[in-house]
Scaffold this motif. Structure first.
Motif, PDB file in Angstrom:
ATOM      1  N   GLN A 125      13.364  -6.743   4.175  1.00  0.00           N
ATOM      2  CA  GLN A 125      12.997  -5.336   4.069  1.00  0.00           C
ATOM      3  C   GLN A 125      11.499  -5.176   3.891  1.00  0.00           C
ATOM      4  OE1 GLN A 125      15.347  -2.401   1.756  1.00  0.00           O
ATOM      5  NE2 GLN A 125      13.507  -2.093   0.551  1.00  0.00           N
ATOM      6  N   VAL A 126      10.935  -4.188   4.598  1.00  0.00           N
ATOM      7  CA  VAL A 126       9.506  -3.878   4.532  1.00  0.00           C
ATOM      8  C   VAL A 126       9.337  -2.505   3.898  1.00  0.00           C
ATOM      9  CG1 VAL A 126       7.420  -3.410   5.885  1.00  0.00           C
ATOM     10  CG2 VAL A 126       8.930  -5.292   6.528  1.00  0.00           C
ATOM     11  N   THR A 127       8.429  -2.394   2.935  1.00  0.00           N
ATOM     12  CA  THR A 127       8.127  -1.117   2.298  1.00  0.00           C
ATOM     13  C   THR A 127       6.651  -0.804   2.489  1.00  0.00           C
ATOM     14  OG1 THR A 127       9.846  -1.407   0.626  1.00  0.00           O
ATOM     15  CG2 THR A 127       8.128   0.216   0.152  1.00  0.00           C
ATOM     16  N   GLU A 128       6.344   0.375   3.069  1.00  0.00           N
ATOM     17  CA  GLU A 128       4.970   0.838   3.213  1.00  0.00           C
ATOM     18  C   GLU A 128       4.777   2.042   2.305  1.00  0.00           C
ATOM     19  OE1 GLU A 128       4.221   1.630   7.297  1.00  0.00           O
ATOM     20  OE2 GLU A 128       4.102  -0.484   7.862  1.00  0.00           O
ATOM     21  N   SER A 129       3.757   2.003   1.455  1.00  0.00           N
ATOM     22  CA  SER A 129       3.482   3.080   0.507  1.00  0.00           C
ATOM     23  C   SER A 129       2.376   3.978   1.048  1.00  0.00           C
ATOM     24  CB  SER A 129       3.075   2.495  -0.845  1.00  0.00           C
ATOM     25  OG  SER A 129       4.091   1.664  -1.371  1.00  0.00           O
TER      26      SER A 129
ATOM     27  N   ARG B 207       6.004   9.373  -0.020  1.00  0.00           N
ATOM     28  CA  ARG B 207       5.646   8.322  -0.951  1.00  0.00           C
ATOM     29  C   ARG B 207       5.805   6.942  -0.332  1.00  0.00           C
ATOM     30  NH1 ARG B 207       8.591   8.119  -6.722  1.00  0.00           N
ATOM     31  NH2 ARG B 207      10.384   7.564  -5.419  1.00  0.00           N
ATOM     32  N   ALA B 208       6.829   6.754   0.517  1.00  0.00           N
ATOM     33  CA  ALA B 208       7.061   5.415   1.066  1.00  0.00           C
ATOM     34  C   ALA B 208       7.963   5.512   2.284  1.00  0.00           C
ATOM     35  CB  ALA B 208       7.689   4.492   0.022  1.00  0.00           C
ATOM     36  N   ILE B 209       7.871   4.489   3.128  1.00  0.00           N
ATOM     37  CA  ILE B 209       8.823   4.265   4.221  1.00  0.00           C
ATOM     38  C   ILE B 209       9.374   2.861   4.042  1.00  0.00           C
ATOM     39  CG2 ILE B 209       9.101   3.943   6.708  1.00  0.00           C
ATOM     40  CD1 ILE B 209       7.113   6.126   7.194  1.00  0.00           C
ATOM     41  N   ARG B 210      10.708   2.750   3.979  1.00  0.00           N
ATOM     42  CA  ARG B 210      11.363   1.452   3.834  1.00  0.00           C
ATOM     43  C   ARG B 210      12.174   1.168   5.096  1.00  0.00           C
ATOM     44  NH1 ARG B 210      12.759   4.022  -0.861  1.00  0.00           N
ATOM     45  NH2 ARG B 210      14.971   4.071  -0.278  1.00  0.00           N
ATOM     46  N   VAL B 211      12.050  -0.052   5.601  1.00  0.00           N
ATOM     47  CA  VAL B 211      12.771  -0.451   6.807  1.00  0.00           C
ATOM     48  C   VAL B 211      13.467  -1.777   6.519  1.00  0.00           C
ATOM     49  CG1 VAL B 211      12.608  -0.956   9.258  1.00  0.00           C
ATOM     50  CG2 VAL B 211      10.999   0.650   8.225  1.00  0.00           C
ATOM     51  N   GLY B 212      14.745  -1.854   6.862  1.00  0.00           N
ATOM     52  CA  GLY B 212      15.488  -3.090   6.625  1.00  0.00           C
ATOM     53  C   GLY B 212      16.775  -3.112   7.421  1.00  0.00           C
TER      54      GLY B 212
ATOM     55  N   VAL C 271      14.086   4.545   5.948  1.00  0.00           N
ATOM     56  CA  VAL C 271      14.174   5.589   4.926  1.00  0.00           C
ATOM     57  C   VAL C 271      12.783   6.143   4.673  1.00  0.00           C
ATOM     58  CG1 VAL C 271      14.820   6.151   2.551  1.00  0.00           C
ATOM     59  CG2 VAL C 271      16.162   4.470   3.850  1.00  0.00           C
ATOM     60  N   VAL C 272      12.623   7.455   4.878  1.00  0.00           N
ATOM     61  CA  VAL C 272      11.372   8.150   4.564  1.00  0.00           C
ATOM     62  C   VAL C 272      11.578   8.841   3.218  1.00  0.00           C
ATOM     63  CG1 VAL C 272       9.695   9.877   5.320  1.00  0.00           C
ATOM     64  CG2 VAL C 272      10.957   8.516   7.019  1.00  0.00           C
TER      65      VAL C 272
ATOM     66  N   PHE D 106     -19.359  -0.806   6.919  1.00  0.00           N
ATOM     67  CA  PHE D 106     -18.436  -1.917   6.726  1.00  0.00           C
ATOM     68  C   PHE D 106     -17.015  -1.444   6.990  1.00  0.00           C
ATOM     69  CE2 PHE D 106     -22.122  -2.581   4.083  1.00  0.00           C
ATOM     70  CZ  PHE D 106     -22.457  -3.897   4.329  1.00  0.00           C
ATOM     71  N   PHE D 107     -16.208  -2.376   7.495  1.00  0.00           N
ATOM     72  CA  PHE D 107     -14.810  -2.081   7.775  1.00  0.00           C
ATOM     73  C   PHE D 107     -13.938  -3.081   7.032  1.00  0.00           C
ATOM     74  CE2 PHE D 107     -10.942  -2.799  10.401  1.00  0.00           C
ATOM     75  CZ  PHE D 107     -10.379  -1.544  10.243  1.00  0.00           C
ATOM     76  N   LEU D 108     -12.978  -2.567   6.258  1.00  0.00           N
ATOM     77  CA  LEU D 108     -12.011  -3.382   5.547  1.00  0.00           C
ATOM     78  C   LEU D 108     -10.673  -3.230   6.268  1.00  0.00           C
ATOM     79  CD1 LEU D 108     -12.931  -2.567   1.865  1.00  0.00           C
ATOM     80  CD2 LEU D 108     -12.741  -4.868   2.769  1.00  0.00           C
ATOM     81  N   ARG D 109     -10.274  -4.270   6.973  1.00  0.00           N
ATOM     82  CA  ARG D 109      -8.976  -4.230   7.621  1.00  0.00           C
ATOM     83  C   ARG D 109      -7.894  -4.363   6.568  1.00  0.00           C
ATOM     84  NH1 ARG D 109      -6.427  -8.673  11.730  1.00  0.00           N
ATOM     85  NH2 ARG D 109      -4.513  -7.551  12.213  1.00  0.00           N
ATOM     86  N   SER D 110      -6.874  -3.499   6.621  1.00  0.00           N
ATOM     87  CA  SER D 110      -5.847  -3.508   5.581  1.00  0.00           C
ATOM     88  C   SER D 110      -4.494  -3.176   6.183  1.00  0.00           C
ATOM     89  CB  SER D 110      -6.192  -2.505   4.475  1.00  0.00           C
ATOM     90  OG  SER D 110      -6.138  -1.176   4.977  1.00  0.00           O
ATOM     91  N   THR D 111      -3.448  -3.562   5.454  1.00  0.00           N
ATOM     92  CA  THR D 111      -2.084  -3.173   5.781  1.00  0.00           C
ATOM     93  C   THR D 111      -1.464  -2.562   4.524  1.00  0.00           C
ATOM     94  OG1 THR D 111      -1.255  -5.386   5.200  1.00  0.00           O
ATOM     95  CG2 THR D 111      -1.837  -4.996   7.499  1.00  0.00           C
ATOM     96  N   GLY D 112      -0.350  -1.875   4.713  1.00  0.00           N
ATOM     97  CA  GLY D 112       0.320  -1.264   3.568  1.00  0.00           C
ATOM     98  C   GLY D 112      -0.211   0.137   3.300  1.00  0.00           C
TER      99      GLY D 112
END
Length: 609
Positions: free
Chosen positions: A88-92, A98-103, A113-114, A188-194
């Protein structure tokens, strides 16, 4: 990569909803005509920056259903017949969502789930599902409402002004993973996920340091560099440290004359740190609109972007389009197309207005790489291009290299290298364009196998080696991705169609349960016109590597069905296989694999020249 396929096409959709009450349930049903096939796979999804649209993509047709639940408000989207293939992946997020959960909700169903923040709800009657294609769906989300308010006004989250740094960390549900720090032409660029972290900034009393604290953020173990020497707008050094388990600090060493700097979330993903106009205070950037007057190639084959005043920009690879995207903020333009002369370093170039910003999207032609953007004056950006290789008339021979397996307590015998088939002659002059498509990339690692090896890294390395061999043989090569970026399926197809490619070769690595390390071998897939190409490459791989033969097979993979030229998908081996994982981790074996693939491609093209 999973070999399970589901082929379907959308025919009509029907939505039914019930009245909003204490417990809201609303179901949407979509009836699709389907071919009898196996399960599709969820490829990617994305939420728009305004949190009003959600898109998701599968490798084949899907029939989604949805329901709305309350306490807290959750939009639940089920995709029957679709596999996720990962934990399962959760993105905040910040804002009302607040979050998207995928599983994997059930063996044959993927669930998304949104989840909305406490106190928010949405009107189920305003949720709209729009099929863009059988494998691509867009969900239009209504503006969130305050729970318990009848006919409320739409809720638009207000921008947050970063508060001063304090020793007490704020409460946040976001979790961002910072992948890299790099200097750009203007900052500057900060590559990020989540998720998007909360940002607080402060300039030291002696004005020699600018400090940014990102709450709800963690540095990736692979982040490099952490201490970056620079010479940019009065900045001599940039450092990134994990201040606490949930706080990342970026420190800029400045000259006293350097302006204040500000950090924000980039519309195209990641975080950006840019200088403010002198005299502006933190959190109050000057919002004057620039006009992009021209975008053109100069006599030195550089792309030059000119404006009527200072241009504030960020740049990076754009996942939806597969192009390199230069975003000029607070700008407008009437330009739409860019004239490309013969022998242009660009395969495609486009200018478009995106709200209050202007985006320039470019795709380099084969053999060209995008260099670092130079802001030669406040009103001008210059994008240089470098050649990645030339095409000699006679390619150097491919010299077989002996395999020296690394030492191990339980060595696995490496099969003797078969005598390689002679490399075919160079392709005669003419437009032979080969698309190499390394699978997955960016936040999608593809299959993860023994020892943590990742499919995306293996296939990118092999694809680059194949490209180098083909280019020495007078073949023009276009790679759908030449870096660790996330690219959806349709952009990969679009790149091939725009290039009018001769053939399309997608390169992947296979996987099965970790409990089956005995399964190893090479598989090659084709659809319709790709049979001869598949047989030729597959035969050369077996002869050049000695890998077990798991046959040539027909399949309905998206990139095979949607491309108009002969297309194949190669599975180089199982990252979960005891023998294959060891071989695919070995750079010498990868070179042998690349030589074999290139030999098969050249043999096929030679027959048709």
């Amino acid at each position: 990569m999973s070999t399970k396929i589901k082929a379907s096409r959308a025919s009509k959709s029907q939505k039914t909803s019930c009245v909003q009450a204490f417990f809201l349930i609303c179901s949407f049903y979509f009836l699709l005509l389907t071919f009898p096939a196996q399960a599709a796979r969820l490829q990617s999804w994305r939420l728009s920056p305004t949190q009003t649209q959600l898109e998701f993509f599968t490798d084949d047709g899907v029939q989604p259903t949805a329901q709305l639940l309350s306490n807290p408000t959750r939009l639940v989207i089920d995709m029957p017949g679709v596999t996720f293939g990962r934990p399962q992946v959760t993105e905040s997020y910040n804002g009302a969502i607040r979050a998207i959960r995928v599983g994997q909700f059930a063996p044959g169903t993927t669930r998304m789930v949104v989840e909305y923040a406490p106190g928010y709800t949405i009107d189920p009657n305003q949720v709209q599902f729009q099929p863009r294609a059988a494998n691509q769906w867009s969900v239009q989300l209504p503006n969130p409402q305050i729970s318990g308010v009848i006919n409320p006004s739409p809720v638009t989250p207000s921008p947050v002004t970063p508060p001063p740094i304090s020793s007490t960390p704020p409460a946040t549900n976001a979790r961002a993973f910072l992948q890299s720090l790099q200097a750009t032409g203007d900052g500057f660029f900060l590559r990020s996920t989540g998720g998007a972290p909360e940002i607080r900034s402060l300039r030291s009393g002696d004005r020699r340091q600018m400090i940014f604290d990102f709450y709800g953020a963690t540095i990736s173990p692979n982040l490099s560099p952490r201490d970056l020497p620079v010479n940019l707008n009065g900045v001599s050094r940039a450092q990134i440290t994990q201040l606490s388990p949930d706080v990342v600090r970026v420190t800029l060493t400045l000259s006293e004359q350097s302006p204040n700097w500000q950090a924000s979330v980039s519309p195209s993903g990641g975080l950006i740190i840019l200088p403010q106009t002198i005299g502006a205070s933190p959190g109050q950037p000057v919002s004057q609109t620039a006009i992009v007057q021209s975008v053109e190639l100069d006599a030195n084959r550089q792309l030059v972007i000119r404006g009527n005043q200072a241009l504030n920009y960020s740049a990076g690879w754009d996942r939806p389009s597969g192009a390199y995207r230069i975003l000029i903020r607070s700008a407008r333009t009437d330009l739409r197309t860019i004239q490309l002369p013969a022998n242009s370093p660009l395969l495609r170039a486009q200018v478009r207005q995106e709200g209050n910003d202007v985006a320039v999207l470019i795709i380099p032609a084969s053999g060209n790489q995008i260099g670092a953007i130079v802001q030669s004056s406040p009103q001008q950006l210059t994008v240089p291009f470098t050649r990645s290789g030339l095409f000699p008339v006679t390619p150097p021979p491919i010299t077989p290299q002996p395999v020296t397996p690394p030492p191990t307590t339980n060595p696995i015998p490496v099969p003797p290298r078969p005598t390689p088939t002679p490399v075919p002659r160079p392709i005669p002059s003419g437009r032979q364009v080969v698309i190499l498509d390394p699978g997955h990339g960016g936040p999608d690692p593809g299959a993860v196998g023994i020892g943590g090896i990742q499919e995306k890294e293996i296939v990118l390395d092999v694809s680059r080696r194949v490209r180098d061999i083909l280019e020495r043989s007078n073949v023009q090569v276009v790679m759908t991705r030449n870096a660790d970026i996330d690219l959806d399926l349709q952009p990969r197809v679009d790149i091939a169609e725009r290039a009018r490619a001769t053939i399309f070769v997608s390169i992947h690595a296979n996987a099965i349960s970790m409990s089956r390390p005995d399964i190893n071998g090479v598989e090659t897939y084709y659809f319709q016109s790709g049979l001869e190409l598949a047989q030729t490459i597959h035969r050369n791989i077996l002869a050049g590597t000695g890998a077990p033969d798991r046959r040539v097979r027909s399949a309905r993979f998206y990139v095979l069905r949607r491309t108009s030229m002969p297309s194949v998908l190669l599975e180089l081996g199982f990252v979960t296989g005891r023998d294959d994982a060891r071989r695919l981790s070995d750079t010498t074996f990868r070179q042998r694999m690349a030589e074999s693939i290139a030999r098969g491609i050249l043999e096929y093209l030679g027959r048709r020249s």
